[in-house]
Design an enzyme around this catalytic site. Structure first.
Site, mmCIF file in Angstrom:
data_model
loop_
_atom_site.group_PDB
_atom_site.id
_atom_site.type_symbol
_atom_site.label_atom_id
_atom_site.label_comp_id
_atom_site.label_asym_id
_atom_site.label_seq_id
_atom_site.Cartn_x
_atom_site.Cartn_y
_atom_site.Cartn_z
ATOM 1 N N LEU A 138 -9.268 -1.873 2.349
ATOM 2 C CA LEU A 138 -9.465 -3.226 1.805
ATOM 3 C C LEU A 138 -8.178 -3.683 1.138
ATOM 4 O O LEU A 138 -8.053 -3.723 -0.084
ATOM 5 C CB LEU A 138 -10.630 -3.240 0.816
ATOM 6 C CG LEU A 138 -11.995 -3.418 1.434
ATOM 7 C CD1 LEU A 138 -13.065 -3.444 0.364
ATOM 8 C CD2 LEU A 138 -12.061 -4.683 2.271
ATOM 9 N N HIS A 139 -7.202 -4.003 1.965
ATOM 10 C CA HIS A 139 -5.911 -4.459 1.486
ATOM 11 C C HIS A 139 -5.486 -5.655 2.329
ATOM 12 O O HIS A 139 -5.835 -5.741 3.506
ATOM 13 C CB HIS A 139 -4.880 -3.325 1.608
ATOM 14 C CG HIS A 139 -3.547 -3.675 1.043
ATOM 15 N ND1 HIS A 139 -3.339 -3.818 -0.307
ATOM 16 C CD2 HIS A 139 -2.363 -3.933 1.636
ATOM 17 C CE1 HIS A 139 -2.074 -4.134 -0.517
ATOM 18 N NE2 HIS A 139 -1.465 -4.212 0.657
ATOM 19 N N ALA A 140 -4.767 -6.577 1.750
ATOM 20 C CA ALA A 140 -4.196 -7.738 2.436
ATOM 21 C C ALA A 140 -5.237 -8.526 3.235
ATOM 22 O O ALA A 140 -6.198 -9.033 2.669
ATOM 23 C CB ALA A 140 -3.013 -7.309 3.286
ATOM 24 N N PRO A 179 -7.729 -7.762 5.480
ATOM 25 C CA PRO A 179 -9.153 -7.402 5.395
ATOM 26 C C PRO A 179 -9.778 -7.772 4.049
ATOM 27 O O PRO A 179 -10.913 -8.240 3.998
ATOM 28 C CB PRO A 179 -9.162 -5.888 5.614
ATOM 29 C CG PRO A 179 -7.925 -5.620 6.397
ATOM 30 C CD PRO A 179 -6.907 -6.613 5.881
#
Length: 89
Positions: A14-16, A18
């Site tokens: 769960l980075h950037a 997404p």
């Protein structure tokens, strides 16, 4: 309050991108939605900073909860979203 547990499918977790897509979807529900790593304090799922601060990685589980009318349906759609590799186009 209904909850769901889901495994993060996106290769970067769960980075950037997404995280942004998830936050947009959580915001669109109009409900109070929270996300947490199992055993940790939940954060507001409509906060990009909160979601990215979780540091949830590919293959890790997170717990979603929502409160309000339509919470079950909203959680089901968010689980489906997180179960998809959001980095693939």
């Amino acid at each position: 309050m209904p909850t769901r547990t889901v495994t993060i499918a996106s290769s970067v977790g769960l980075h950037a991108r997404p995280a942004a897509l998830f936050v947009q979807a959580a915001s669109a529900t109009g409900l109070d939605v929270e996300i947490a790593r199992p055993g940790d304090d939940p954060v507001d799922a409509t906060s990009i900073l909160g979601v990215m601060a979780l540091g949830a990685k590919h293959g890790e589980e997170v717990v979603l909860s929502a409160d309000g009318d339509g919470a079950d349906e909203a959680l089901d759609s968010l689980v489906e979203l997180l179960s998809t590799d959001l980095d693939a186009e």
